[in-house]
Structures are given as structure tokens and as C-alpha cells.
Scaffold this motif. Structure first.
Motif, PDB file in Angstrom:
ATOM      1  N   ASP A  51       4.113  19.856  -2.053  1.00  0.00           N
ATOM      2  CA  ASP A  51       4.088  18.464  -1.621  1.00  0.00           C
ATOM      3  C   ASP A  51       5.509  18.005  -1.326  1.00  0.00           C
ATOM      4  O   ASP A  51       6.422  18.233  -2.140  1.00  0.00           O
ATOM      5  CB  ASP A  51       3.485  17.571  -2.710  1.00  0.00           C
ATOM      6  CG  ASP A  51       2.022  17.880  -2.961  1.00  0.00           C
ATOM      7  OD1 ASP A  51       1.187  17.476  -2.146  1.00  0.00           O
ATOM      8  OD2 ASP A  51       1.734  18.530  -3.985  1.00  0.00           O
ATOM      9  N   ARG A  53       7.838  14.541   0.310  1.00  0.00           N
ATOM     10  CA  ARG A  53       7.769  13.108   0.637  1.00  0.00           C
ATOM     11  C   ARG A  53       9.142  12.637   1.068  1.00  0.00           C
ATOM     12  O   ARG A  53      10.143  12.913   0.383  1.00  0.00           O
ATOM     13  CB  ARG A  53       7.261  12.303  -0.562  1.00  0.00           C
ATOM     14  CG  ARG A  53       7.168  10.809  -0.274  1.00  0.00           C
ATOM     15  CD  ARG A  53       6.529  10.037  -1.422  1.00  0.00           C
ATOM     16  NE  ARG A  53       6.529   8.613  -1.124  1.00  0.00           N
ATOM     17  CZ  ARG A  53       7.519   7.783  -1.445  1.00  0.00           C
ATOM     18  NH1 ARG A  53       8.584   8.247  -2.100  1.00  0.00           N
ATOM     19  NH2 ARG A  53       7.453   6.504  -1.121  1.00  0.00           N
ATOM     20  N   GLU A 147       5.403  16.238   8.051  1.00  0.00           N
ATOM     21  CA  GLU A 147       5.797  14.863   7.750  1.00  0.00           C
ATOM     22  C   GLU A 147       6.767  14.323   8.797  1.00  0.00           C
ATOM     23  O   GLU A 147       6.696  13.147   9.170  1.00  0.00           O
ATOM     24  CB  GLU A 147       6.424  14.772   6.367  1.00  0.00           C
ATOM     25  CG  GLU A 147       6.647  13.317   5.938  1.00  0.00           C
ATOM     26  CD  GLU A 147       7.439  13.186   4.653  1.00  0.00           C
ATOM     27  OE1 GLU A 147       7.066  12.334   3.825  1.00  0.00           O
ATOM     28  OE2 GLU A 147       8.439  13.920   4.491  1.00  0.00           O
ATOM     29  N   ASN A 158       7.068   4.249   5.814  1.00  0.00           N
ATOM     30  CA  ASN A 158       7.001   4.934   4.521  1.00  0.00           C
ATOM     31  C   ASN A 158       6.044   6.113   4.634  1.00  0.00           C
ATOM     32  O   ASN A 158       5.329   6.255   5.638  1.00  0.00           O
ATOM     33  CB  ASN A 158       6.528   3.984   3.419  1.00  0.00           C
ATOM     34  CG  ASN A 158       7.050   4.385   2.049  1.00  0.00           C
ATOM     35  OD1 ASN A 158       7.425   5.538   1.827  1.00  0.00           O
ATOM     36  ND2 ASN A 158       7.082   3.430   1.133  1.00  0.00           N
ATOM     37  N   SER A 159       6.042   6.930   3.626  1.00  0.00           N
ATOM     38  CA  SER A 159       5.191   8.114   3.620  1.00  0.00           C
ATOM     39  C   SER A 159       4.615   8.331   2.237  1.00  0.00           C
ATOM     40  O   SER A 159       5.293   8.100   1.224  1.00  0.00           O
ATOM     41  CB  SER A 159       6.007   9.347   4.040  1.00  0.00           C
ATOM     42  OG  SER A 159       5.270  10.532   3.838  1.00  0.00           O
ATOM     43  N   GLU A 160       3.367   8.736   2.202  1.00  0.00           N
ATOM     44  CA  GLU A 160       2.763   9.188   0.951  1.00  0.00           C
ATOM     45  C   GLU A 160       2.883  10.694   0.809  1.00  0.00           C
ATOM     46  O   GLU A 160       2.416  11.275  -0.167  1.00  0.00           O
ATOM     47  CB  GLU A 160       1.305   8.752   0.866  1.00  0.00           C
ATOM     48  CG  GLU A 160       1.154   7.253   0.740  1.00  0.00           C
ATOM     49  CD  GLU A 160      -0.271   6.829   0.486  1.00  0.00           C
ATOM     50  OE1 GLU A 160      -1.151   7.706   0.354  1.00  0.00           O
ATOM     51  OE2 GLU A 160      -0.520   5.612   0.419  1.00  0.00           O
ATOM     52  N   CYS A 192      -1.422  15.079   5.550  1.00  0.00           N
ATOM     53  CA  CYS A 192      -0.307  14.133   5.585  1.00  0.00           C
ATOM     54  C   CYS A 192      -0.836  12.707   5.583  1.00  0.00           C
ATOM     55  O   CYS A 192      -1.874  12.421   6.198  1.00  0.00           O
ATOM     56  CB  CYS A 192       0.549  14.359   6.825  1.00  0.00           C
ATOM     57  SG  CYS A 192       2.065  13.379   6.870  1.00  0.00           S
ATOM     58  N   ALA A 193      -0.122  11.797   4.905  1.00  0.00           N
ATOM     59  CA  ALA A 193      -0.471  10.369   4.893  1.00  0.00           C
ATOM     60  C   ALA A 193       0.810   9.555   5.037  1.00  0.00           C
ATOM     61  O   ALA A 193       1.808   9.833   4.356  1.00  0.00           O
ATOM     62  CB  ALA A 193      -1.184  10.000   3.600  1.00  0.00           C
ATOM     63  N   VAL A 195       2.616   5.400   6.189  1.00  0.00           N
ATOM     64  CA  VAL A 195       2.433   3.946   6.173  1.00  0.00           C
ATOM     65  C   VAL A 195       3.188   3.339   7.347  1.00  0.00           C
ATOM     66  O   VAL A 195       4.358   3.657   7.584  1.00  0.00           O
ATOM     67  CB  VAL A 195       2.952   3.339   4.855  1.00  0.00           C
ATOM     68  CG1 VAL A 195       2.786   1.820   4.856  1.00  0.00           C
ATOM     69  CG2 VAL A 195       2.227   3.952   3.658  1.00  0.00           C
ATOM     70  N   ARG A 204      -2.088   2.013   6.168  1.00  0.00           N
ATOM     71  CA  ARG A 204      -1.964   3.421   5.773  1.00  0.00           C
ATOM     72  C   ARG A 204      -3.129   4.215   6.331  1.00  0.00           C
ATOM     73  O   ARG A 204      -4.257   3.745   6.395  1.00  0.00           O
ATOM     74  CB  ARG A 204      -1.970   3.533   4.251  1.00  0.00           C
ATOM     75  CG  ARG A 204      -2.100   4.962   3.723  1.00  0.00           C
ATOM     76  CD  ARG A 204      -2.718   4.990   2.352  1.00  0.00           C
ATOM     77  NE  ARG A 204      -2.940   6.334   1.869  1.00  0.00           N
ATOM     78  CZ  ARG A 204      -4.037   7.045   2.097  1.00  0.00           C
ATOM     79  NH1 ARG A 204      -5.029   6.533   2.820  1.00  0.00           N
ATOM     80  NH2 ARG A 204      -4.157   8.268   1.603  1.00  0.00           N
ATOM     81  N   PHE A 206      -4.287   8.750   7.137  1.00  0.00           N
ATOM     82  CA  PHE A 206      -3.941  10.146   6.863  1.00  0.00           C
ATOM     83  C   PHE A 206      -4.748  11.064   7.778  1.00  0.00           C
ATOM     84  O   PHE A 206      -5.659  10.647   8.492  1.00  0.00           O
ATOM     85  CB  PHE A 206      -4.258  10.494   5.408  1.00  0.00           C
ATOM     86  CG  PHE A 206      -5.749  10.576   5.129  1.00  0.00           C
ATOM     87  CD1 PHE A 206      -6.405  11.797   5.104  1.00  0.00           C
ATOM     88  CD2 PHE A 206      -6.487   9.424   4.915  1.00  0.00           C
ATOM     89  CE1 PHE A 206      -7.765  11.864   4.869  1.00  0.00           C
ATOM     90  CE2 PHE A 206      -7.853   9.479   4.668  1.00  0.00           C
ATOM     91  CZ  PHE A 206      -8.489  10.710   4.656  1.00  0.00           C
ATOM     92  N   THR A 231      -2.642   6.043  11.825  1.00  0.00           N
ATOM     93  CA  THR A 231      -2.004   4.960  11.092  1.00  0.00           C
ATOM     94  C   THR A 231      -1.558   3.848  12.030  1.00  0.00           C
ATOM     95  O   THR A 231      -1.798   2.655  11.762  1.00  0.00           O
ATOM     96  CB  THR A 231      -0.802   5.497  10.302  1.00  0.00           C
ATOM     97  OG1 THR A 231      -1.238   6.561   9.436  1.00  0.00           O
ATOM     98  CG2 THR A 231      -0.168   4.403   9.459  1.00  0.00           C
TER      99      THR A 231
END
Length: 451
Positions: A51, A53, A147, A158-160, A192-193, A195, A204, A206, A231
Motif C-alpha cells: 500500500d 499513499r 497513484e 488527496n489520496s486514500e 486506487c482511491a 479525493v 471520493r 475508487f 472521482t
């Protein structure tokens, strides 16, 4: 390193022999301790997941899991135990614990393993094992690229995070009635998710892809691009007015609706009288021409399995034909409770699909003058006893066959029976990432609670 430890380090079909030996050892121990019948299952899994971010690595995890579960019967008294340690001493202790439990339980007239004539005789190779030679460095690079593409717009604030994972598993099931079979499989994913933000607030969304064969997944860049597009499309979302409107369910949401149908025709809900579809065999539940089928033997499919949790063979079957409910989804125990024949669904359904009406997503859109596309649902507002359905949702406003505006903070409500019967169209845009393959579903007007 012990032989069993090496199995978990390099899972694959070549290790089925060692796994079968372990299960056979458990069954023999159950017999030695006085059980009249027994069932044992060995599950092994290993995998790598990464993961990231905001351009930084958050987690790198390598897991190795193993477990042995044993069920013993003393007549019709049943006991179960499990262990994550497959050493001989631990296996003996697990069997002893199961036997102790069985000796203190009440008799269950419906309990017991499958008869020899019910068990799967052959276990076909379903092409489920496709390992991915992915190093930690490569996984990190893929996640970062995913990402980076997803964040390639000034409105993405932003990114989760993005993730890449690869895993393999091995399953062996044995019973004292002579069944001892297993198979290996793999599953890999990218996701990937992110914002986004504009003057009206943040949104938000994904995207992900997953499957047994790594070469058939969407690339890291494709997943990131799809996550970004989804998104950004939600920016400027409004709240619809309360009304009754036709609803178009996106494929991943439509699959959830079919999942509620399967839950309602599953043996546990039926024998507990907790389903509105109990005693409904032979009734028309869906529009004429609708078929809902299970195909558990599809080579390489995500939900394929050669046998179920009872050791019975899985099989191609139709739960709905021409809109009429033709069968229930039954494991061995539930079938006995209902005085019916088991259907090879002791571990659930495998590769469910619904027939389409020959229309792609654009064609379904064109059928809507004013309505709503639902792309996300939330909440637990589904009552299988009554069929009542009410869930929070977000999506898009449709007018004159065109998507006009994103929507949020509304509720869709109805009754599952009416929703099934009210399917007006089933799309060819099938999402095959899960165990239920389904395209978009166009439903008759539902209650929309908004502003």
C-alpha cells in the motif's frame, strides 16, 4: 524448515500430496479417538500486498496463513475444532477437543457427512492457478505509478492510497466416507482511491481490478486513470428531489442486488423461515426471458470451484429460467432440514450470471427520460424476511437519455420482489471481477428520497 512450512512458502498444485497426507492424518486420528464419522479441511494461503499513499510506501505485508478444521460425529452429535498448527501434537489436540465437544452436544437429526454416492468422483482442472512473479520492489513501483496517474489533475487534492496484491491458496477437503481432494488457486489485484475538491466540496471514489491471471488485469495506469475519472465525475454533486423514478444500477451495484436474491434462496435463510422467497418454487419472480445461472466449472473464472464445502460436485444449474424460480441454493445440511436434494452449494454460489437483453449501457441510458443512475449504495437496509429494501445512494441524474449531473445523499427504497419483477433491461456491460457477473440493470420506478 519443515516440509509443512515449505508448503506454505511455495503454494501450488505440486504440494497437494503433502496437504492430503495431513488431512488423511486428521481423519485417521478422529477414527482412533472413537468418532463414527469425520470431516477435515486444510487451508493454506500466502501473499504479498503493498500500500502506498501520497507517493510514500505505507505498508508492505507478506502473509502466510494455514489452518486445519475438523468436524467429528458421534452418531448425530457433532463437535468442531480448528488449529493453525499442523504438527502431529496439535492435530491430535484439535481432534480431542472436537470429540469432547461432540460428547456434550445434543443430537441433531440432520447432522452428518455426505454419503459416498453423493461425493464428487472427479475434480477437473479449472485453470485457477496462475502465480505472479512479483517482487516487493516491483509491487511498490506499480502502486506508485497507479497513484501518480490517479492524482494527475489539480482537482485531486488527496489520496486514500493505491494497492497491489498477489496471493495463492491451497484447499484440501477430506471425509471418512472416502473423499480426499483439493485444488490450488491464485488471486491478484490492483486498486486506487483518491479525493477531489471544488467550490462545492470534496468527493471520493475508487477503482480496482482483480482476477486469477495477472496478465489479464487492467494495468496500474488504467486503474489509476479510471479512479481519477470516477472521482472527478462526482464533483458538484447535488441532492435530487423526492420522487418516483426509474433507476439504472451500475454493474457493481446490480451484482449486489443479485446477491440479495441468492441470500433469499439460500438454505440457511429458508429453513430458518427468514426469507420472503420460502415456498416460492415455480413462481415467476423476474420478467419473462430472464435466466439466472450458476457456472462453477468455468476455466479460470474468479468464482470457480470443482466441489463444495461438503465434498459434493458443483454443477451448472439455473436458479431462474424464463423468469420462474426453479431451484434453491442448498448445502447438505440445509437440504436435509428442508427435505430436499443438495445442489452443490455447501460453500455458496460460484460464478452467477443473469441473462442480458442485448443492450449496452448507452442503450439502457437512452430508454430513460428522467431517472437516476446509481453507482454507490450504503447502509444495511435490506430485510430478507419481508423483502423490504432501503439504502443510501449516490450516482447521477439522467435526462433524455444523457447523464447530466452527479447526485449524492439520497435514498432508494422499494421491495426486492417488486425490484426483481420490475427489471426492464439487463446490460451487456458485464463486470466479471467478482463471483456475480452482471451488467447494468434498469429497474421500474422506485421511491427516491432526497431534498
Amino acid at each position: 524448515m519443515s516440509e509443512n512450512a515449505s508448503v506454505t512458502a511455495n503454494l501450488g498444485p505440486q504440494h497437494l500430496g503433502t496437504a492430503r497426507d495431513t488431512v488423511a492424518q486428521v481423519l485417521e486420528e478422529a477414527k482412533r479417538q472413537g468418532a463414527s464419522a469425520a470431516e477435515a479441511q486444510l487451508s493454506l494461503a500466502q501473499g504479498l500486498s503493498v500500500d502506498v499513499r501520497l507517493g510514500e510506501v505505507e505498508t508492505v505485508e507478506f502473509h502466510r496463513d494455514r489452518g486445519v478444521a475438523v468436524t467429528v460425529f458421534f452418531g448425530q452429535r457433532k463437535g468442531q475444532a480448528s488449529t493453525s498448527d499442523d504438527s502431529p501434537e496439535s492435530l491430535r489436540d484439535a481432534v480431542a477437543a472436537a470429540c469432547a465437544i461432540a460428547r456434550h452436544t445434543e443430537e441433531d437429526h440432520y447432522a452428518g457427512i455426505a454419503r459416498p454416492d453423493q461425493l464428487a468422483k472427479e475434480v477437473p482442472d479449472l485453470d485457477l492457478y496462475h502465480p505472479w512473479a512479483l517482487s516487493t520492489e516491483q509491487a511498490i513501483d506499480e502502486a506508485l505509478r497507479c497513484e501518480n496517474v490517479a492524482r494527475d489533475d489539480a482537482r485531486i487534492v488527496n489520496s486514500e492510497g493505491a494497492s497491489v496484491s498477489t496471493g495463492s491458496s491451497l484447499r484440501v477437503l477430506g471425509t471418512s466416507a472416502g473423499f480426499l481432494q483439493g485444488y490450488a488457486g491464485t488471486f491478484h489485484s490492483r486498486g486506487c482511491a483518491v479525493v477531489a475538491e471544488d467550490d462545492q466540496g470534496m468527493q471520493r471514489d475508487f477503482w480496482y481490478d482483480g482476477g486469477r491471471h495477472p496478465d489479464r488485469l487492467a494495468s496500474a495506469e488504467q486503474v489509476g486513470e479510471r479512479a481519477r475519472e470516477r472521482t472527478l465525475a462526482r464533483l458538484g454533486a447535488g441532492i435530487p428531489e423526492t420522487a418516483e423514478l426509474p433507476v439504472l444500477l451500475a454493474p457493481e451495484i446490480a451484482a449486489g442486488l443479485l446477491g440479495h436474491f441468492i441470500s433469499a434462496i439460500s438454505g440457511g435463510a429458508l429453513y430458518r423461515r427468514a426469507s420472503f422467497l420460502r415456498d416460492r418454487l415455480g413462481e415467476r419472480l423476474f420478467p419473462a426471458g430472464t435466466d439466472i445461472r450458476e457456472q462453477p466449472l468455468l476455466p479460470g473464472a474468479n468464482g470457480s470451484a470443482p466441489f463444495d464445502g461438503d465434498g459434493l460436485p458443483t454443477r451448472n444449474q439455473a436458479f431462474v429460467e424464463d423468469g420462474v424460480l426453479r431451484g434453491y441454493s442448498l448445502g447438505l445440511y440445509a437440504a436435509r432440514r428442508l427435505d430436499m436434494t443438495p445442489t452443490g452449494n455447501g460453500s455458496g454460489i460460484h460464478n452467477l450470471s443473469i441473462s442480458n437483453t442485448g443492450e449496452d449501457f448507452a442503450a439502457l441510458l437512452r430508454r430513460i427520460d428522467r431517472g437516476i443512475l446509481v453507482t454507490e449504495v450504503m447502509g444495511q437496509g435490506v430485510n430478507l424476511v419481508t423483502g423490504d429494501y432501503s439504502r443510501g445512494a449516490s450516482g447521477f441524474w439522467i435526462e433524455n437519455g444523457v447523464i447530466r449531473q452527479p447526485l449524492q445523499e439520497f435514498t432508494i427504497a422499494g421491495n426486492l420482489g417488486e425490484m426483481f419483477a420490475g427489471i426492464q433491461g439487463s446490460g451487456t456491460d458485464v463486470d466479471r471481477r467478482g463471483n456475480i457477473a452482471c451488467g447494468s440493470l434498469l429497474l421500474s420506478p422506485m421511491k427516491i428520497a432526497g431534498a
